[in-house]
Scaffold this motif. Structure first.
Motif, PDB file in Angstrom:
ATOM      1  N   ARG A   1       0.757  -1.137  -0.071  1.00 13.47           N
ATOM      2  CA  ARG A   1       0.094   0.031  -0.212  1.00 13.47           C
ATOM      3  C   ARG A   1       0.943   1.204   0.023  1.00 13.47           C
ATOM      4  O   ARG A   1       0.377   2.394   0.129  1.00 13.47           O
ATOM      5  N   GLU A   2       2.449   1.153  -0.047  1.00 14.49           N
ATOM      6  CA  GLU A   2       2.992   2.174  -0.101  1.00 14.49           C
ATOM      7  C   GLU A   2       3.015   3.018   1.113  1.00 14.49           C
ATOM      8  O   GLU A   2       3.453   4.057   1.222  1.00 14.49           O
ATOM      9  N   GLU A   3       2.422   2.488   2.481  1.00 16.67           N
ATOM     10  CA  GLU A   3       2.626   3.119   3.505  1.00 16.67           C
ATOM     11  C   GLU A   3       3.974   3.274   4.071  1.00 16.67           C
ATOM     12  O   GLU A   3       4.324   4.063   4.783  1.00 16.67           O
ATOM     13  N   ILE A   4       5.020   2.221   3.852  1.00 17.32           N
ATOM     14  CA  ILE A   4       6.135   2.186   4.060  1.00 17.32           C
ATOM     15  C   ILE A   4       7.269   1.882   3.136  1.00 17.32           C
ATOM     16  O   ILE A   4       6.556   1.123   2.042  1.00 17.32           O
ATOM     17  N   ARG A   5       8.420   2.059   3.006  1.00 20.76           N
ATOM     18  CA  ARG A   5       9.524   2.082   2.198  1.00 20.76           C
ATOM     19  C   ARG A   5      10.062   0.794   2.516  1.00 20.76           C
ATOM     20  O   ARG A   5      10.487   0.475   3.834  1.00 20.76           O
ATOM     21  N   LEU A   6      10.519  -0.012   1.402  1.00 23.56           N
ATOM     22  CA  LEU A   6      11.377  -1.426   1.673  1.00 23.56           C
ATOM     23  C   LEU A   6      12.948  -0.752   1.628  1.00 23.56           C
ATOM     24  O   LEU A   6      13.659  -0.890   0.717  1.00 23.56           O
ATOM     25  N   THR A   7      13.190  -0.274   2.720  1.00 22.59           N
ATOM     26  CA  THR A   7      14.584   0.375   3.073  1.00 22.59           C
ATOM     27  C   THR A   7      15.657  -0.951   3.339  1.00 22.59           C
ATOM     28  O   THR A   7      15.177  -2.012   3.634  1.00 22.59           O
ATOM     29  N   SER A   8      17.002  -0.806   3.497  1.00 25.48           N
ATOM     30  CA  SER A   8      17.986  -1.563   3.553  1.00 25.48           C
ATOM     31  C   SER A   8      17.787  -1.890   5.378  1.00 25.48           C
ATOM     32  O   SER A   8      17.821  -3.046   5.637  1.00 25.48           O
ATOM     33  N   GLU A   9      17.480  -0.854   5.943  1.00 26.89           N
ATOM     34  CA  GLU A   9      17.079  -1.253   7.473  1.00 26.89           C
ATOM     35  C   GLU A   9      15.995  -2.084   7.653  1.00 26.89           C
ATOM     36  O   GLU A   9      15.838  -3.183   8.369  1.00 26.89           O
ATOM     37  N   LEU A  10      14.770  -1.908   6.916  1.00 26.44           N
ATOM     38  CA  LEU A  10      13.620  -2.907   7.041  1.00 26.44           C
ATOM     39  C   LEU A  10      13.985  -4.168   6.221  1.00 26.44           C
ATOM     40  O   LEU A  10      13.487  -5.033   6.996  1.00 26.44           O
ATOM     41  N   MET A  11      14.692  -4.189   5.374  1.00 28.96           N
ATOM     42  CA  MET A  11      14.974  -5.470   4.869  1.00 28.96           C
ATOM     43  C   MET A  11      15.917  -6.258   6.195  1.00 28.96           C
ATOM     44  O   MET A  11      15.657  -7.701   6.032  1.00 28.96           O
ATOM     45  N   SER A  12      16.833  -5.696   6.615  1.00 26.05           N
ATOM     46  CA  SER A  12      17.464  -6.413   7.708  1.00 26.05           C
ATOM     47  C   SER A  12      16.608  -7.089   8.688  1.00 26.05           C
ATOM     48  O   SER A  12      16.677  -8.176   9.509  1.00 26.05           O
ATOM     49  N   HIS A  13      15.548  -6.004   9.019  1.00 29.07           N
ATOM     50  CA  HIS A  13      14.648  -6.451  10.238  1.00 29.07           C
ATOM     51  C   HIS A  13      13.844  -7.678   9.714  1.00 29.07           C
ATOM     52  O   HIS A  13      13.539  -8.460  10.552  1.00 29.07           O
ATOM     53  N   ILE A  14      13.096  -7.565   8.568  1.00 25.85           N
ATOM     54  CA  ILE A  14      12.622  -8.703   8.036  1.00 25.85           C
ATOM     55  C   ILE A  14      13.423 -10.028   8.070  1.00 25.85           C
ATOM     56  O   ILE A  14      12.729 -10.992   8.512  1.00 25.85           O
ATOM     57  N   TYR A  15      14.752  -9.897   7.748  1.00 23.32           N
ATOM     58  CA  TYR A  15      15.259 -11.198   7.595  1.00 23.32           C
ATOM     59  C   TYR A  15      15.687 -11.663   8.965  1.00 23.32           C
ATOM     60  O   TYR A  15      15.518 -13.021   9.308  1.00 23.32           O
ATOM     61  N   HIS A  16      15.872 -10.722   9.992  1.00 25.85           N
ATOM     62  CA  HIS A  16      15.995 -11.319  11.339  1.00 25.85           C
ATOM     63  C   HIS A  16      14.740 -12.025  11.938  1.00 25.85           C
ATOM     64  O   HIS A  16      14.902 -12.828  12.670  1.00 25.85           O
ATOM     65  N   ILE A  17      13.623 -11.326  11.707  1.00 27.44           N
ATOM     66  CA  ILE A  17      12.461 -11.884  12.302  1.00 27.44           C
ATOM     67  C   ILE A  17      12.192 -13.423  11.415  1.00 27.44           C
ATOM     68  O   ILE A  17      11.593 -14.297  12.161  1.00 27.44           O
ATOM     69  N   GLN A  18      12.872 -13.231  10.366  1.00 29.55           N
ATOM     70  CA  GLN A  18      12.504 -14.581   9.667  1.00 29.55           C
ATOM     71  C   GLN A  18      13.317 -15.794  10.114  1.00 29.55           C
ATOM     72  O   GLN A  18      12.811 -16.789  10.180  1.00 29.55           O
ATOM     73  N   GLN A  19      14.412 -15.422  10.454  1.00 30.66           N
ATOM     74  CA  GLN A  19      15.510 -16.194  10.898  1.00 30.66           C
ATOM     75  C   GLN A  19      14.865 -16.787  12.455  1.00 30.66           C
ATOM     76  O   GLN A  19      15.110 -17.800  12.945  1.00 30.66           O
ATOM     77  N   LYS A  20      14.072 -16.010  13.189  1.00 30.49           N
ATOM     78  CA  LYS A  20      13.770 -16.351  14.450  1.00 30.49           C
ATOM     79  C   LYS A  20      12.573 -17.302  14.378  1.00 30.49           C
ATOM     80  O   LYS A  20      12.470 -18.120  15.046  1.00 30.49           O
ATOM     81  N   ARG A  21      11.688 -17.075  13.343  1.00 30.57           N
ATOM     82  CA  ARG A  21      10.524 -17.827  13.121  1.00 30.57           C
ATOM     83  C   ARG A  21      11.307 -19.420  12.706  1.00 30.57           C
ATOM     84  O   ARG A  21      10.508 -20.331  13.025  1.00 30.57           O
TER      85      ARG A  21
END
Length: 331
Positions: free
Chosen positions: A108-128
């Motif tokens: 919905r373009e409410e947030i941008r896929l920045t490098s920081e967000l990509m890193s956050h997504i990666y870490h929570i994916q690893q946790k799951r």
């Protein structure tokens, strides 16, 4: 000893099994070294919320006198072990919902896929992945000519049935076993918070039972997201994983957390005869290798006995020397 009183000595053995499927580190031929076709065992993953994979081999060496031995992956020894599967499932579901919400906000373009967000997504994916890696295990996913052949599905070892009493656990030990293998020490590590999900430890002990439901063997096993508490230098293994662009963690650790003490890791019941103890040790080792293969997880076995070290070598593990630094005051 040097001028500062620093002395290094060979302290024990640390052995590692590195998976070699689908781009994993190709360090050793696991399948080629397995020689377990004469035994019969079943392996199950305890406390999976839906179905429990149960693997049954085709033949059993009747001379062992260990018909109907089955092997399960349990939940450790702490008093809260019966609730751990539910806790993992709840936390993993929250992560799934969080990832879905992030994806919707990005679309919905409410947030941008920045490098920081990509890193956050990666870490929570690893946790799951860490939370669900063994619970989601499909034991029929890998075809290999080893101990475990035919798959059936059963629901068992849920809730309190995943627990092991102090009496059952300590009955495995003999007078020569270390205090650090006793139920009250291992359970204390869990109950004191040294070994728990928050610290990225999952106690997932391998347990061997006879047909009467009596515990006859065990491996103190942990799923981890770090190498803390193992007293083993892993720099070369981590660098190898990075060079191949694969994840070094999560992985399995067989040993005693925070305790660099040599002792049994393939714990067959002390009251079994010598031949039966050897048979149970073989089943535990085969199940440990099978679990690694099925889950695509590497294993580090720390400070095993010299006799066990030979067994691990024959099963395709790579032996590494561990070092201990001792300090003393010089006059």
């Amino acid at each position: 000893a040097n001028a500062r009183g620093h002395r290094r000595q060979n302290h024990g053995r640390a052995t590692s099994l590195i998976n070699c499927r689908n781009g994993m580190i190709s360090m050793l031929p696991v399948v080629a070294t397995l020689r377990c076709s004469r035994r019969k065992a079943r392996i199950a993953v305890a406390d999976c919320p839906d179905q429990i994979p149960m693997v049954v081999a085709e033949r059993m060496d009747a001379a062992d006198g260990l018909n109907n031995i089955y092997i399960t992956v349990g939940e450790g020894l702490g008093r809260d072990s019966a609730e751990r599967a539910g806790s993992r499932l709840l936390e993993a579901d929250l992560i799934r919902k969080n990832l879905y919400d992030i994806g919707q906000r990005i679309s919905r373009e409410e947030i941008r896929l920045t490098s920081e967000l990509m890193s956050h997504i990666y870490h929570i994916q690893q946790k799951r992945k860490f939370l669900t890696r063994l619970d989601d295990l499909d034991l029929d996913a890998i075809s290999s000519p080893n101990l475990l052949r035919r798959v059936t599905w059963q629901q068992q070892l849920l809730g309190t049935r995943a627990t092991v009493s102090p009496e059952d656990w300590d009955s495995l030990l003999d007078a020569e076993d270390s205090f650090f293998l006793k139920h009250r020490f291992l359970s204390a590590l869990e109950e004191a918070g040294c070994v728990n999900l928050r610290r990225q430890w999952q106690p997932r002990f391998i347990l061997a039972w006879n047909g009467c439901g009596q515990l006859v063997g065990a491996v103190p096993l942990y799923l981890k997201m770090h190498s803390d508490g193992e007293f083993c230098d892993e720099c070369e293994w981590i660098e190898a994983a990075r060079s191949l662009s694969i994840d070094h963690w999560p992985r399995l650790f067989a040993g005693i957390p925070f305790t660099p003490h040599v002792g049994r890791r393939l714990i067959a019941a002390a009251w079994l005869g010598e031949a039966k103890r050897k048979a149970v040790e073989g089943l535990l080792l085969s199940a440990l290798v099978e679990l690694s293969e099925r889950s695509q997880l590497s294993i580090n076995v720390a400070f095993s006995t010299a006799e066990e070290g030979e067994q691990f070598n024959r099963a395709g593990f790579v032996k590494r020397l561990a070092w201990e630094a001792l300090w003393s005051h010089l006059l």
